[in-house]
Design a protein around this motif. Structure first.
Motif, PDB file in Angstrom:
ATOM      1  N   TYR A   1      16.243  39.526  51.822  1.00 55.54           N
ATOM      2  CA  TYR A   1      16.124  39.009  53.189  1.00 55.54           C
ATOM      3  C   TYR A   1      15.822  37.502  53.173  1.00 55.54           C
ATOM      4  O   TYR A   1      15.054  37.036  52.334  1.00 55.54           O
ATOM      5  CB  TYR A   1      14.990  39.718  53.942  1.00 55.54           C
ATOM      6  CG  TYR A   1      15.169  41.206  54.069  1.00 55.54           C
ATOM      7  CD1 TYR A   1      16.302  41.730  54.681  1.00 55.54           C
ATOM      8  CD2 TYR A   1      14.236  42.092  53.557  1.00 55.54           C
ATOM      9  CE1 TYR A   1      16.482  43.108  54.792  1.00 55.54           C
ATOM     10  CE2 TYR A   1      14.412  43.466  53.659  1.00 55.54           C
ATOM     11  CZ  TYR A   1      15.536  43.963  54.269  1.00 55.54           C
ATOM     12  OH  TYR A   1      15.713  45.318  54.372  1.00 55.54           O
TER      13      TYR A   1
ATOM     14  N   SER B   1      18.273  35.356  62.502  1.00 56.82           N
ATOM     15  CA  SER B   1      17.942  36.763  62.233  1.00 56.82           C
ATOM     16  C   SER B   1      17.267  36.892  60.870  1.00 56.82           C
ATOM     17  O   SER B   1      17.310  37.956  60.243  1.00 56.82           O
ATOM     18  CB  SER B   1      19.212  37.617  62.273  1.00 56.82           C
ATOM     19  OG  SER B   1      20.190  37.061  61.402  1.00 56.82           O
TER      20      SER B   1
ATOM     21  N   PRO C   1      14.392  37.542  59.533  1.00 61.99           N
ATOM     22  CA  PRO C   1      13.545  38.650  59.063  1.00 61.99           C
ATOM     23  C   PRO C   1      14.322  39.828  58.484  1.00 61.99           C
ATOM     24  O   PRO C   1      13.821  40.526  57.614  1.00 61.99           O
ATOM     25  CB  PRO C   1      12.782  39.074  60.323  1.00 61.99           C
ATOM     26  CG  PRO C   1      12.731  37.839  61.160  1.00 61.99           C
ATOM     27  CD  PRO C   1      14.058  37.161  60.915  1.00 61.99           C
ATOM     28  N   SER C   2      15.544  40.061  58.963  1.00 61.45           N
ATOM     29  CA  SER C   2      16.284  41.225  58.452  1.00 61.45           C
ATOM     30  C   SER C   2      17.667  40.875  57.914  1.00 61.45           C
ATOM     31  O   SER C   2      18.312  41.718  57.290  1.00 61.45           O
ATOM     32  CB  SER C   2      16.441  42.281  59.553  1.00 61.45           C
ATOM     33  OG  SER C   2      17.161  41.754  60.641  1.00 61.45           O
TER      34      SER C   2
ATOM     35  N   TYR D   1      13.108  33.753  66.234  1.00 60.91           N
ATOM     36  CA  TYR D   1      13.877  34.912  65.750  1.00 60.91           C
ATOM     37  C   TYR D   1      14.107  35.953  66.866  1.00 60.91           C
ATOM     38  O   TYR D   1      14.797  36.935  66.653  1.00 60.91           O
ATOM     39  CB  TYR D   1      13.132  35.613  64.614  1.00 60.91           C
ATOM     40  CG  TYR D   1      12.874  34.763  63.385  1.00 60.91           C
ATOM     41  CD1 TYR D   1      13.802  33.836  62.919  1.00 60.91           C
ATOM     42  CD2 TYR D   1      11.683  34.907  62.661  1.00 60.91           C
ATOM     43  CE1 TYR D   1      13.543  33.064  61.785  1.00 60.91           C
ATOM     44  CE2 TYR D   1      11.425  34.150  61.526  1.00 60.91           C
ATOM     45  CZ  TYR D   1      12.353  33.233  61.094  1.00 60.91           C
ATOM     46  OH  TYR D   1      12.106  32.490  59.973  1.00 60.91           O
TER      47      TYR D   1
ATOM     48  N   CYS E   1      18.157  45.357  65.564  1.00 59.44           N
ATOM     49  CA  CYS E   1      18.097  44.110  64.792  1.00 59.44           C
ATOM     50  C   CYS E   1      17.602  44.334  63.371  1.00 59.44           C
ATOM     51  O   CYS E   1      17.756  43.472  62.513  1.00 59.44           O
ATOM     52  CB  CYS E   1      17.208  43.098  65.497  1.00 59.44           C
ATOM     53  SG  CYS E   1      15.452  43.556  65.503  1.00 59.44           S
ATOM     54  N   ALA E   2      16.918  45.458  63.149  1.00 54.07           N
ATOM     55  CA  ALA E   2      16.435  45.841  61.812  1.00 54.07           C
ATOM     56  C   ALA E   2      15.229  45.033  61.333  1.00 54.07           C
ATOM     57  O   ALA E   2      14.883  45.104  60.164  1.00 54.07           O
ATOM     58  CB  ALA E   2      17.547  45.785  60.766  1.00 54.07           C
ATOM     59  N   PHE E   3      14.587  44.279  62.222  1.00 52.59           N
ATOM     60  CA  PHE E   3      13.355  43.610  61.793  1.00 52.59           C
ATOM     61  C   PHE E   3      12.360  44.674  61.318  1.00 52.59           C
ATOM     62  O   PHE E   3      11.614  44.463  60.374  1.00 52.59           O
ATOM     63  CB  PHE E   3      12.720  42.826  62.959  1.00 52.59           C
ATOM     64  CG  PHE E   3      13.460  41.556  63.332  1.00 52.59           C
ATOM     65  CD1 PHE E   3      14.646  41.210  62.718  1.00 52.59           C
ATOM     66  CD2 PHE E   3      12.949  40.706  64.300  1.00 52.59           C
ATOM     67  CE1 PHE E   3      15.324  40.047  63.071  1.00 52.59           C
ATOM     68  CE2 PHE E   3      13.603  39.537  64.651  1.00 52.59           C
ATOM     69  CZ  PHE E   3      14.797  39.209  64.046  1.00 52.59           C
TER      70      PHE E   3
ATOM     71  N   ALA F   1      13.286  46.130  57.868  1.00 51.60           N
ATOM     72  CA  ALA F   1      13.021  45.180  56.785  1.00 51.60           C
ATOM     73  C   ALA F   1      11.552  45.150  56.398  1.00 51.60           C
ATOM     74  O   ALA F   1      11.204  44.680  55.317  1.00 51.60           O
ATOM     75  CB  ALA F   1      13.484  43.785  57.201  1.00 51.60           C
TER      76      ALA F   1
ATOM     77  N   GLN G   1      11.730  43.438  67.993  1.00 52.92           N
ATOM     78  CA  GLN G   1      12.428  42.400  68.780  1.00 52.92           C
ATOM     79  C   GLN G   1      12.187  42.584  70.285  1.00 52.92           C
ATOM     80  O   GLN G   1      12.083  41.614  71.031  1.00 52.92           O
ATOM     81  CB  GLN G   1      13.924  42.527  68.495  1.00 52.92           C
ATOM     82  CG  GLN G   1      14.847  41.664  69.297  1.00 52.92           C
ATOM     83  CD  GLN G   1      15.065  40.287  68.698  1.00 52.92           C
ATOM     84  OE1 GLN G   1      14.843  39.293  69.330  1.00 52.92           O
ATOM     85  NE2 GLN G   1      15.502  40.245  67.451  1.00 52.92           N
TER      86      GLN G   1
END
Lengths: 485, 381
Positions: free
Chosen positions: A120, A141, A143-144, A324, B19-21, B24, B78
């Motif tokens: 990441y 984006s 963070p991911s 973000y 968003c997949a924050f 992750a 998000q």
């Protein structure tokens, strides 16, 4: 893929690295954008198998297997774009690259860091910041988003790639890449692309149609001696646009634009927003204190000249910290639909005028989110929408085409290629499209690498969709988008 | 039916930006890798169920129980979704449909129903941990001991009581009247007994006359402080504090004094229920900094970015190998600091981190902060 091939794949990579369950495959059949189910008639989004290779050896074995059996493969980071570049359209194998993550080598004397593609961006940033270092640019984006995902993303075209935080000062994604380790569609591994006849630029922004990036070597630098956020309120959005054109000459590290409608969307989502009409956030960064002070002075004069009012440092910091979170207001939709395009900075104001005019004609509120690029502004006009209202949602998709066409008329391009912007491959890749097609034929003779995208838009039946058909379809849908609703 | 129940959170399901924050940062997703094991994947699975593209099955149950409910996902969301509520609601709806929980969780619920503790121990032996320590049933402070300290980690109960009594306070304990707080039941979606438990515990704690209820378990702390009021239907008639919060106050006021030095390097693991859930990051650190000789060295990921120990949300009981693997990540991080002590203040963290230290043959000792306080006060002589 038939049962025998599925079995071979499991034997090749091991059961822990392969999944063929229905629920897993469904989750690799989409990206961030909801796609109406009816489009499944045109494209086969579901992969037949998902794999998570954790070594170069596994990647090579996988590509040899796919090549020998002519199976389409789609490399995937965290699938955080909305252009359909990271999921299949012919089925085949989805390659989840997130098992290939970690930092390989930090070389401070050379000013580089070598990382695995599935790492990441934010993880790399944090690693560097602990050591007083940082990257030149990174995606919003971070963070991911994975390193390979963003570097491979079409962005503003082959050889340039994405625009991100830092681009307004340091350039495109490609400007930050030193070298790549790539597994070619035949399974051949090129540990250093720069040591071959190929170049890193050939792969950056190619949407993964030429091979799989396995490692990426990025340029790094020391954290700037000074970095400071500034935030301004403009009553008149036109004047904000004029100010942006002049502030761009100062090469700020980051510049974010949010118009009144965007702030209204945030209020609808019950978010705290500053008391402001239109917001401009600027991050200045540099090592030369005298120059830094001069830039602040110059920016202050520009802001005054266009009637901007400086907001508090707390607000500026909040805006920077929220960099973000461009979709934080999404619950107001609950979907956001819109376009993403670049226009030359000089035409930014005119592009917004035309976007707003389009909104008036269709009786829809279009919010503006913009960030400064290298010589352009990356604009994300958004409307609130709701995918549950299926027909309305489908017809609203026509807006995307109108926004894309609007940008082209002003010397700009749609942002990102993937599947849905492949109709604009000529405009986005420009003269490099021919080179991309040539490389594709040469490196991937069996057309297995993320096929049917980036250079053209194919269907599940391997028939290329002509641009005029796309235009007619979208125009037809657009006829239904009148008078809000 | 789960599909119908999902209508209650339909807006959240469509709000998820994918968003997949969350994915992750998820400790389970880090271990398992596959999209279905991450929070984003679970939200998408809910959408598929809601739209009748798929039906709930054992695989889906497995994914919803493969979660420590640490709340890292919620912190980075998000669109500010209340993801922990969603995970726990879905688990409860799986239970309603007789699909959940995992078998081992059912056994815990049975034990709570029969014995008022999670370990199938005799309720009559709830005070057995105390040994020679004199206990009261009334006091200005009530010490809610918790199932793990009462039966499995009795040293922690003794240490907590020694410190509290040394501060000259009247300290009450509930004895047999202390019922399991219900944390594991709530985390695993088993809500059937919870109203009775809450009403009982609130009433018996009130009967002690205590103004403050102190817990040494962060799970009990979070459950009583945050989960109880809406179930009880009113504001609690006492204040709830984790023991580190209480002790930090006593140090600040000068009431708690240390007599001995502990000349060691220590690093601190934030338990999710105290840190991420309750926002208490400072009190445990204040205690560690106040103990003479101790040198606090922080790990890379702390406070709001702290990594889970792996034991929460019923994962330790339900998927112990996965929980241990997550614990090993945290222990590796602790080892990198060069500290000799990995301190925390939660019995669940203690269990999993200790096992991870053992499994990884690490040169680290896991200690509860209360044990360090006892040592530095010279109370363990």
């Amino acid at each position: 893929m038939n049962k025998a091939l599925e079995q071979q794949l499991v034997e090749l990579l091991g059961p822990d690295s392969v999944s063929m369950t229905d629920i897993e495959r469904r989750l690799y059949a989409h990206d961030m954008a909801p796609v109406p189910k009816i489009l499944g008639l045109v494209w086969k989004f579901m992969p037949d198998a998902v794999v998570r290779p954790s070594s170069v050896k596994q990647l090579q074995q996988l590509m040899k297997f796919a090549h020998e059996n002519s199976i389409p493969v789609v490399p995937r980071g965290r699938s955080t774009t909305m252009m359909g570049g990271a999921y299949p359209i012919y089925g085949g194998i989805s390659i989840d690259m997130t098992a290939r993550r970690g930092i390989i080598e930090l070389d401070e004397s050379a000013g580089t860091i070598k990382v695995k593609a599935g790492t990441y961006w934010e993880a790399v940033l944090k690693f560097l910041e602990k050591r007083g270092l940082t990257l030149y640019c990174y995606p919003t984006s971070a963070p991911s988003s994975t390193i390979g995902g963003w570097i491979g993303n079409g962005g503003v075209g082959l050889g340039k790639g994405g625009l991100g935080i830092g681009s307004s000062k340091y350039g495109y994604a490609a400007d930050t890449v030193v070298d790549l380790g790539v597994v070619l569609p035949t399974g051949e591994y090129l540990e250093s692309i720069e040591a071959t006849e190929l170049k890193a630029e050939d792969f950056i922004g190619s949407d993964g149609v030429l091979g799989i990036m396995d490692t990426i070597t990025l340029k790094i630098h020391k954290l700037p001696a000074r970095q400071e956020p500034f935030c301004y309120d403009f009553k008149d959005f036109d004047k904000l646009c004029s100010a942006v054109a002049e502030i761009a000459l100062l090469k700020p590290f980051f510049l974010l634009i949010e118009d009144k409608v965007m702030l209204d969307f945030k209020k609808l989502a019950k978010l705290h927003v500053p008391m402001a009409q239109n917001l401009l956030t600027v991050i200045l960064a540099g090592d030369d204190e005298a120059q830094f002070k001069l830039d602040i002075q110059t920016m202050g004069k520009i802001i005054s000249a266009y009637g901007g009012q400086e907001l508090s440092k707390e607000i500026a910091k909040e805006e920077w910290q929220g960099r973000y979170y461009a979709m934080r207001h999404k619950s107001a939709g609950p979907n956001l639909l819109g376009g993403e395009f670049c226009v030359p900075t000089s035409n930014f104001k005119e592009s917004i005028r035309r976007v707003k005019k389009l909104g008036v004609a269709k009786n829809i509120q279009i919010a503006i989110h913009g960030t400064l690029g290298v010589n352009e502004v990356l604009v994300m006009p958004q409307v609130l929408s709701d995918e549950r209202k299926k027909f309305r949602y489908l017809t609203m998709m026509s807006l995307v085409k109108e926004l894309n066409d609007l940008s082209i008329k002003l010397g700009g391009i749609p942002y990102g290629v993937g599947l849905f912007n492949a109709f604009y491959a000529k405009e986005i890749h420009g003269a490099k499209l021919a080179e991309l097609i040539r490389l594709k034929k040469s490196l991937d003779p069996r057309n297995i690498m993320n096929p049917g995208k980036a250079t053209h838009c194919s269907t599940r039946f391997r028939i290329t969709l002509p641009k005029f058909a796309y235009g007619m379809g979208m125009r037809g849908l657009g006829l239904f988008v009148k008078h809000g609703g | 039916m789960l599909q119908e129940r999902l209508r209650e959170i339909e807006h959240d399901i469509y709000t998820c930006a994918q968003c997949a924050f969350c994915t992750a940062t998820c400790p389970v997703a880090e271990q398992k890798g596959w999209e279905t094991y991450g929070p984003r994947g679970r939200m998408y699975l809910l959408k598929l169920i809601l739209e009748k593209d798929i039906q709930a099955n054992d695989q889906i149950k497995d994914r919803f129980y493969a979660c420590t409910t640490c709340s890292r996902c919620e912190k980075v969301c998000q669109t500010d979704l209340k993801l922990i509520e969603i995970w726990e609601d879905v688990r409860s709806w799986l239970v309603e449909d007789n699909m959940g929980p995992l078998e081992v969780h059912k056994g815990i619920a049975e034990s709570v129903a029969q014995n008022h503790n999670t370990y199938r121990e005799s309720a009559a032996k709830r005070d057995a941990w105390a040994g020679d320590i004199k206990l009261n049933r009334k006091g200005k402070i009530a010490f809610y001991v918790g199932c793990t300290s009462s039966y499995k980690m009795q040293q922690l109960a003794q240490d907590s009581m020694k410190v509290l009594q040394s501060l000259d306070e009247d300290v009450a304990v509930l004895g047999e009247d202390e019922w399991c707080c219900g944390s594991v039941l709530l985390r695993t979606g088993q809500r059937r007994q919870i109203k009775e438990i809450v009403d009982h515990n609130v009433q018996t704690l009130k009967n002690t006359g205590a103004e403050i209820v102190v817990t040494s378990c962060t799970g009990c702390f979070k459950t009583i402080r945050d989960d109880y009021p809406p179930i009880y239907g009113n504001k609690l008639p006492f204040k709830v504090m984790h023991i580190t919060q209480y002790l930090a106050q006593q140090i600040e006021s000068g009431k708690l004094k240390f007599a001995k030095s502990i000349n060691e390097k220590v690093t601190y693991h934030d338990p999710c229920h105290l840190g991420l859930h309750a926002g208490e990051y400072e009190a445990p650190r204040a205690i560690l900094r106040a103990i003479p000789g101790l040198k606090l060295i922080e790990m890379d990921n702390i406070r709001e970015e702290s990594h889970c120990c792996g034991a929460g949300g019923g994962l330790k009981a339900g998927m112990p190998d996965l929980a241990l693997a997550i614990g090993q990540v945290r222990v590796n991080e602790a080892e990198e600091t060069g500290a000799s002590i990995l301190a925390s203040c939660c019995p669940f963290c203690k269990t999993n981190l200790s096992q991870a230290i053992e499994a990884g043959h690490k040169n680290l000792v896991q200690k509860d902060i209360t044990a360090l306080v006892v040592e530095a006060m010279g109370l363990n002589a």
